[in-house]
Design an enzyme around this catalytic site. Structure first.
Site, short mmCIF file in Angstrom:
data_model
loop_
_atom_site.label_atom_id
_atom_site.label_comp_id
_atom_site.label_asym_id
_atom_site.label_seq_id
_atom_site.Cartn_x
_atom_site.Cartn_y
_atom_site.Cartn_z
N ARG A 1 59.19 30.80 39.11
CA ARG A 1 58.50 30.37 37.88
C ARG A 1 58.69 31.37 36.75
NH1 ARG A 1 54.19 26.48 38.73
NH2 ARG A 1 55.13 25.08 40.24
N ARG B 1 54.37 29.31 31.66
CA ARG B 1 53.25 29.44 30.74
C ARG B 1 52.83 30.85 30.38
NH1 ARG B 1 49.67 25.45 34.16
NH2 ARG B 1 50.90 26.62 35.66
N ARG C 1 56.74 24.05 24.42
CA ARG C 1 56.12 22.91 25.10
C ARG C 1 55.24 22.12 24.13
NH1 ARG C 1 51.73 23.92 29.71
NH2 ARG C 1 50.71 24.61 27.82
N ASP D 1 61.59 20.49 37.99
CA ASP D 1 60.48 20.47 38.94
C ASP D 1 60.92 19.77 40.22
OD1 ASP D 1 57.40 21.19 38.80
OD2 ASP D 1 57.64 19.44 40.07
N TYR E 1 53.04 15.36 48.31
CA TYR E 1 52.69 14.84 46.98
C TYR E 1 52.84 13.33 46.92
CZ TYR E 1 52.50 19.63 45.26
OH TYR E 1 52.15 20.93 45.05
O1 CP3 Z 1 60.91 28.81 38.86
C1 CP3 Z 1 61.21 28.34 37.73
O2 CP3 Z 1 61.07 28.97 36.66
C2 CP3 Z 1 61.88 26.97 37.70
C3 CP3 Z 1 61.04 25.88 37.43
C4 CP3 Z 1 60.09 25.34 38.49
C5 CP3 Z 1 58.90 24.65 38.13
N1 CP3 Z 1 58.35 24.12 39.25
C6 CP3 Z 1 58.41 24.49 36.76
C7 CP3 Z 1 57.00 24.13 36.54
C8 CP3 Z 1 60.17 25.29 39.89
C9 CP3 Z 1 61.20 25.93 40.81
C10 CP3 Z 1 59.08 24.51 40.35
C11 CP3 Z 1 58.86 24.19 41.77
C12 CP3 Z 1 57.64 23.47 42.17
N2 CP3 Z 1 56.98 22.49 41.48
C13 CP3 Z 1 56.98 23.64 43.42
C14 CP3 Z 1 57.44 24.56 44.52
C15 CP3 Z 1 57.13 25.99 44.27
C16 CP3 Z 1 55.66 26.33 44.25
O3 CP3 Z 1 55.20 26.76 43.18
O4 CP3 Z 1 55.01 26.19 45.27
C17 CP3 Z 1 55.89 22.78 43.45
C18 CP3 Z 1 54.88 22.63 44.56
C19 CP3 Z 1 55.90 22.04 42.22
C20 CP3 Z 1 54.96 20.96 41.80
C21 CP3 Z 1 54.20 21.36 40.60
N3 CP3 Z 1 54.72 21.42 39.33
C22 CP3 Z 1 52.85 21.75 40.54
C23 CP3 Z 1 51.90 21.84 41.72
C24 CP3 Z 1 52.57 22.03 39.20
C25 CP3 Z 1 51.22 22.35 38.60
C26 CP3 Z 1 50.74 23.67 39.00
C27 CP3 Z 1 51.23 24.73 38.09
O5 CP3 Z 1 51.57 25.81 38.56
O6 CP3 Z 1 51.21 24.47 36.90
C28 CP3 Z 1 53.77 21.86 38.47
C29 CP3 Z 1 53.97 22.10 37.02
C30 CP3 Z 1 55.02 23.07 36.63
N4 CP3 Z 1 56.28 23.18 37.19
C31 CP3 Z 1 54.93 24.02 35.57
C32 CP3 Z 1 56.16 24.68 35.50
C33 CP3 Z 1 56.59 25.72 34.51
C34 CP3 Z 1 53.74 24.20 34.65
C35 CP3 Z 1 53.80 23.10 33.67
C36 CP3 Z 1 53.07 23.39 32.39
O7 CP3 Z 1 51.85 23.19 32.36
O8 CP3 Z 1 53.75 23.79 31.42
#
Ligand code: CP3
Length: 374
Positions: A27, A31, A40, A77, A154
């Site tokens: 990540r 944010r 965003r 994602d 999910y």
């Molecule tokens: O690592 C990186 O920078 C690449 C981008 C990336 C995102 N999600 C962007 C994201 C990667 C590799 C993921 C993987 C992902 N997404 C996982 C596996 C890794 C982990 O964290 O366990 C999972 C379970 C998801 C599903 C997901 N997407 C969730 C549960 C959430 C909400 C929780 C959170 O942390 O915000 C997201 C949203 C998400 N994916 C954001 C980002 C940058 C935040 C979105 C925002 O509000 O801008």
């Protein structure tokens, strides 16, 4: 396309000597960066960033403009794959991801098909191609996908933060149906990752965030078996060398030997396991990625540096095959200045000295006892 100039990340994954311990962060685009929040806001929302290759490219590069990271990861994602399978992904403010049509009925599961990644996920491959052009030969680009079991969580629950009641009911009451869901999802993930390789991804990571919630027997049957099947179907041998595959099962430390035997090149570890012990357990079978607790980044800079060095010392000098990372994604509340401290500390600790430094009174050329120098 040729290997990047800084290929320390790829070398470490293949357990080859490196100039320094490479570092990137799960990540790393997100944010905690004000420039991410601003973009965003302009785009509308998170999915608008993911689905626009030019914006996804810009976000991917944001952390690399600030920090000397050794890899980029495509901004996307894991839930884009179930979305392409027709479940209707959306994000509601403060609630995380949701599906409009979660899988609750047998007929919905039996109706699932494998989407064509070049059609439904074109925005991902286009973004990868664009990032490769923008990166030039700087650092490698990581592509990724979710593990079938984590995606199924999910897809069946319909939202995060639940108690896994629906997926676990399916697992114990209708294992045949869950296996069908996992088989179709594995095919979708394999196609999507092969398309990412073709578009220019130079390493791949599989995120198994919820595999750690399973019993040992269930983990092997419902998560690891499908990770193994996916890896066997990937076209990793490319003309510029192998595209290494990293597997991350959060909470998977118990099953490290099993994970290391699934065909992956590297295992990513959360912070609950001692990295030195993990290295002794896997021997030279795989590389290891990890494993700083992301909460360390809330502490003052001196603590961040000290904790990073503890991780490096745990892995130990004299061994190839370490990629420094966090044990899970970086928190949105992380002070960006602490990331600079982390990256500098990791790079400086076992850096291969420059030739000029060698001449200036260090004939051995290896003050920190760097093991990995070629
Ligand atoms: O690592 C990186 O920078 C690449 C981008 C990336 C995102 N999600 C962007 C994201 C990667 C590799 C993921 C993987 C992902 N997404 C996982 C596996 C890794 C982990 O964290 O366990 C999972 C379970 C998801 C599903 C997901 N997407 C969730 C549960 C959430 C909400 C929780 C959170 O942390 O915000 C997201 C949203 C998400 N994916 C954001 C980002 C940058 C935040 C979105 C925002 O509000 O801008």
């Amino acid at each position: 396309m040729a290997r990047p100039r800084n290929d320390n990340f790829l070398r470490a994954l293949l357990r080859q000597p490196t100039d320094h311990t490479p570092i990137w962060m799960m990540r790393q685009a997100g944010r905690y960066l004000p420039e991410y929040r601003a973009l965003r806001r302009r785009a509308g929302g998170f999915l608008d960033l993911c689905r626009n290759p030019a914006l996804a490219c810009e976000v991917t590069l944001q952390p690399l403009a600030r920090y000397d990271l050794d890899a980029a990861i495509i901004f996307s994602d894991i839930l884009t794959v179930p979305d392409a399978m027709g479940l209707g992904l959306y994000f509601s403010e403060g609630e995380g991801p949701r599906f409009e049509r979660p899988l609750r009925e047998e007929r919905d599961i039996l109706r699932l098909t494998v989407p064509d990644p070049y059609d439904r996920l074109r925005y991902v491959t286009d973004a990868i191609a664009q990032v490769r052009r923008a990166l030039g030969d700087r650092v490698p680009l990581i592509g990724f996908a979710g593990s079938p079991y984590t995606l199924a969580c999910y897809m069946v629950e319909g939202a995060s933060g639940s108690d896994y009641r629906h997926i676990k009911t399916l697992l114990y009451a209708r294992p045949d149906l869950l296996h069908h869901l996992l088989a179709v999802t594995s095919e979708a993930v394999t196609a999507c990752l092969n398309a990412q390789i073709e578009a220019g991804a130079q390493a791949l990571m599989l995120f198994d965030t919820w595999g750690g919630s399973l019993s040992t027997a269930a983990y092997r049957a419902f998560s690891l078996a499908y990770l193994q099947r996916i890896i066997a179907g990937l076209k990793c041998e490319q003309k510029d060398g192998r595209v290494p595959v990293i597997v991350f099962t959060k909470g998977g430390g118990l099953w490290l030997e099993d994970i290391a035997a699934c065909g992956c090149d590297a295992v990513s570890l959360d912070w609950t396991i001692d990295l030195g012990e993990a290295r002794r357990r896997v021997g030279d079978k795989v590389a290891l990625q990890g494993n700083l607790d992301p909460n360390v980044l809330f502490a003052p800079p001196a603590v961040v540096a000290a904790e990073a060095i503890k991780v490096l010392d745990c892995y130990g000098a004299g061994h190839t095959g370490h990629v420094f990372n966090l044990g899970h994604g970086i928190s949105q509340y992380t002070p960006p200045e602490n990331i600079a401290v982390l990256v500098e500390t990791v790079h400086a600790y076992r850096r291969k000295p420059l030739l000029s430094e060698n001449k200036a009174g260090n004939p051995a050329g290896n003050p920190a006892g760097h093991p990995e120098m070629a």
